[in-house]
Design a protein around this motif. Structure first.
Motif, PDB file in Angstrom:
ATOM      1  N   MET A   1      31.865  34.505  75.407  1.00  0.00           N
ATOM      2  CA  MET A   1      31.193  35.315  74.386  1.00  0.00           C
ATOM      3  C   MET A   1      31.518  36.792  74.564  1.00  0.00           C
ATOM      4  SD  MET A   1      27.523  33.545  74.485  1.00  0.00           S
ATOM      5  CE  MET A   1      27.364  31.797  74.235  1.00  0.00           C
ATOM      6  N   GLY A   2      31.213  37.549  73.540  1.00  0.00           N
ATOM      7  CA  GLY A   2      31.391  38.999  73.606  1.00  0.00           C
ATOM      8  C   GLY A   2      30.368  39.629  74.535  1.00  0.00           C
ATOM      9  N   PRO A   3      30.617  40.847  74.978  1.00  0.00           N
ATOM     10  CA  PRO A   3      29.727  41.468  75.971  1.00  0.00           C
ATOM     11  C   PRO A   3      28.297  41.693  75.482  1.00  0.00           C
ATOM     12  CG  PRO A   3      31.397  43.023  75.221  1.00  0.00           C
ATOM     13  CD  PRO A   3      31.735  41.696  74.626  1.00  0.00           C
ATOM     14  N   ILE A   4      28.110  42.021  74.216  1.00  0.00           N
ATOM     15  CA  ILE A   4      26.758  42.276  73.704  1.00  0.00           C
ATOM     16  C   ILE A   4      25.958  40.988  73.612  1.00  0.00           C
ATOM     17  CG2 ILE A   4      25.449  43.121  71.712  1.00  0.00           C
ATOM     18  CD1 ILE A   4      27.796  45.077  71.228  1.00  0.00           C
ATOM     19  N   LYS A   5      26.582  39.962  73.044  1.00  0.00           N
ATOM     20  CA  LYS A   5      25.893  38.675  72.916  1.00  0.00           C
ATOM     21  C   LYS A   5      25.638  38.069  74.298  1.00  0.00           C
ATOM     22  CE  LYS A   5      25.990  34.301  70.484  1.00  0.00           C
ATOM     23  NZ  LYS A   5      26.708  33.441  69.574  1.00  0.00           N
ATOM     24  N   ARG A   6      26.595  38.225  75.190  1.00  0.00           N
ATOM     25  CA  ARG A   6      26.447  37.686  76.545  1.00  0.00           C
ATOM     26  C   ARG A   6      25.277  38.354  77.266  1.00  0.00           C
ATOM     27  NH1 ARG A   6      30.032  38.519  81.804  1.00  0.00           N
ATOM     28  NH2 ARG A   6      29.262  36.735  82.939  1.00  0.00           N
ATOM     29  N   LYS A   7      25.184  39.680  77.159  1.00  0.00           N
ATOM     30  CA  LYS A   7      24.098  40.403  77.809  1.00  0.00           C
ATOM     31  C   LYS A   7      22.743  39.977  77.247  1.00  0.00           C
ATOM     32  CE  LYS A   7      22.590  45.032  79.029  1.00  0.00           C
ATOM     33  NZ  LYS A   7      22.883  46.461  78.960  1.00  0.00           N
ATOM     34  N   ALA A   8      22.658  39.797  75.937  1.00  0.00           N
ATOM     35  CA  ALA A   8      21.403  39.377  75.306  1.00  0.00           C
ATOM     36  C   ALA A   8      21.001  37.983  75.779  1.00  0.00           C
ATOM     37  CB  ALA A   8      21.536  39.406  73.791  1.00  0.00           C
ATOM     38  N   MET A   9      21.975  37.072  75.877  1.00  0.00           N
ATOM     39  CA  MET A   9      21.672  35.705  76.331  1.00  0.00           C
ATOM     40  C   MET A   9      21.225  35.692  77.788  1.00  0.00           C
ATOM     41  SD  MET A   9      24.452  33.252  74.496  1.00  0.00           S
ATOM     42  CE  MET A   9      23.705  31.794  75.210  1.00  0.00           C
ATOM     43  N   ILE A  10      21.859  36.490  78.620  1.00  0.00           N
ATOM     44  CA  ILE A  10      21.488  36.541  80.037  1.00  0.00           C
ATOM     45  C   ILE A  10      20.083  37.118  80.192  1.00  0.00           C
ATOM     46  CG2 ILE A  10      22.014  37.675  82.231  1.00  0.00           C
ATOM     47  CD1 ILE A  10      24.990  37.368  81.516  1.00  0.00           C
ATOM     48  N   MET A  11      19.767  38.162  79.452  1.00  0.00           N
ATOM     49  CA  MET A  11      18.426  38.745  79.527  1.00  0.00           C
ATOM     50  C   MET A  11      17.363  37.751  79.072  1.00  0.00           C
ATOM     51  SD  MET A  11      19.161  42.677  78.334  1.00  0.00           S
ATOM     52  CE  MET A  11      17.443  43.056  78.158  1.00  0.00           C
ATOM     53  N   ALA A  12      17.640  37.017  77.988  1.00  0.00           N
ATOM     54  CA  ALA A  12      16.683  36.020  77.500  1.00  0.00           C
ATOM     55  C   ALA A  12      16.490  34.905  78.526  1.00  0.00           C
ATOM     56  CB  ALA A  12      17.170  35.441  76.168  1.00  0.00           C
ATOM     57  N   ARG A  13      17.572  34.477  79.154  1.00  0.00           N
ATOM     58  CA  ARG A  13      17.459  33.410  80.165  1.00  0.00           C
ATOM     59  C   ARG A  13      16.683  33.888  81.390  1.00  0.00           C
ATOM     60  NH1 ARG A  13      19.540  28.459  81.519  1.00  0.00           N
ATOM     61  NH2 ARG A  13      19.922  28.111  83.736  1.00  0.00           N
ATOM     62  N   ASN A  14      16.915  35.126  81.814  1.00  0.00           N
ATOM     63  CA  ASN A  14      16.184  35.652  82.967  1.00  0.00           C
ATOM     64  C   ASN A  14      14.688  35.774  82.671  1.00  0.00           C
ATOM     65  OD1 ASN A  14      18.470  35.763  84.541  1.00  0.00           O
ATOM     66  ND2 ASN A  14      18.849  37.928  84.145  1.00  0.00           N
ATOM     67  N   LYS A  15      14.327  36.176  81.455  1.00  0.00           N
ATOM     68  CA  LYS A  15      12.921  36.255  81.072  1.00  0.00           C
ATOM     69  C   LYS A  15      12.286  34.870  81.082  1.00  0.00           C
ATOM     70  CE  LYS A  15      13.048  40.394  78.220  1.00  0.00           C
ATOM     71  NZ  LYS A  15      12.925  40.926  76.860  1.00  0.00           N
ATOM     72  N   GLU A  16      13.018  33.882  80.576  1.00  0.00           N
ATOM     73  CA  GLU A  16      12.518  32.505  80.541  1.00  0.00           C
ATOM     74  C   GLU A  16      12.301  31.956  81.957  1.00  0.00           C
ATOM     75  OE1 GLU A  16      14.603  28.270  79.731  1.00  0.00           O
ATOM     76  OE2 GLU A  16      14.922  29.799  78.195  1.00  0.00           O
ATOM     77  N   LYS A  17      13.265  32.234  82.850  1.00  0.00           N
ATOM     78  CA  LYS A  17      13.137  31.770  84.232  1.00  0.00           C
ATOM     79  C   LYS A  17      11.975  32.456  84.942  1.00  0.00           C
ATOM     80  CE  LYS A  17      16.792  31.086  86.755  1.00  0.00           C
ATOM     81  NZ  LYS A  17      18.116  31.233  87.417  1.00  0.00           N
ATOM     82  N   ALA A  18      11.769  33.745  84.694  1.00  0.00           N
ATOM     83  CA  ALA A  18      10.659  34.468  85.318  1.00  0.00           C
ATOM     84  C   ALA A  18       9.313  33.927  84.839  1.00  0.00           C
ATOM     85  CB  ALA A  18      10.769  35.954  85.017  1.00  0.00           C
TER      86      ALA A  18
END
Length: 102
Positions: A48-65
């Motif tokens: 994925m592109g850097p912006i979409k990738r960063k958004a997905m990683i942030m959403a996953r980290n919030k979900e895991k927390a």
């Protein structure tokens, strides 16, 4: 998010040493599905592109927390101290045991 680190964590979880350590500490086999899912997620976001990738990683980290906070933690066992100890390092160990029983 580093895919090599995610792969190493998954590999250790499935390894004999990782499983043996878990059996020794907790008395049972470890479920490595979370580590495997982290590695697959990392590999999927590489395309994925850097912006979409960063958004997905942030959403996953919030979900895991959020999932981590829902499970049992040390706050279930320990009580919050209302006032600090006065001179905690003075006296002997026996004095501390007497104070805790009182």
């Amino acid at each position: 998010m580093n895919c090599l680190t995610a792969f190493d964590e998954m590999y250790y979880c499935f390894s004999l040493g990782g499983q043996f350590l878990n059996v020794y500490r907790y008395g049972g086999w470890r479920d490595c599905s979370e580590k495997s899912a982290d590695w697959r997620f990392c590999m999927r976001t590489k395309a994925m592109g850097p912006i979409k990738r960063k958004a997905m990683i942030m959403a996953r980290n919030k979900e895991k927390a959020a999932r981590f906070k829902q499970g049992p933690n040390s706050e279930d066992i320990w009580e919050l101290r209302k006032e600090p100890l006065k001179n905690p390092f003075s006296g002997s160990l026996g004095d501390l045991e007497k104070d805790s029983l009182a």
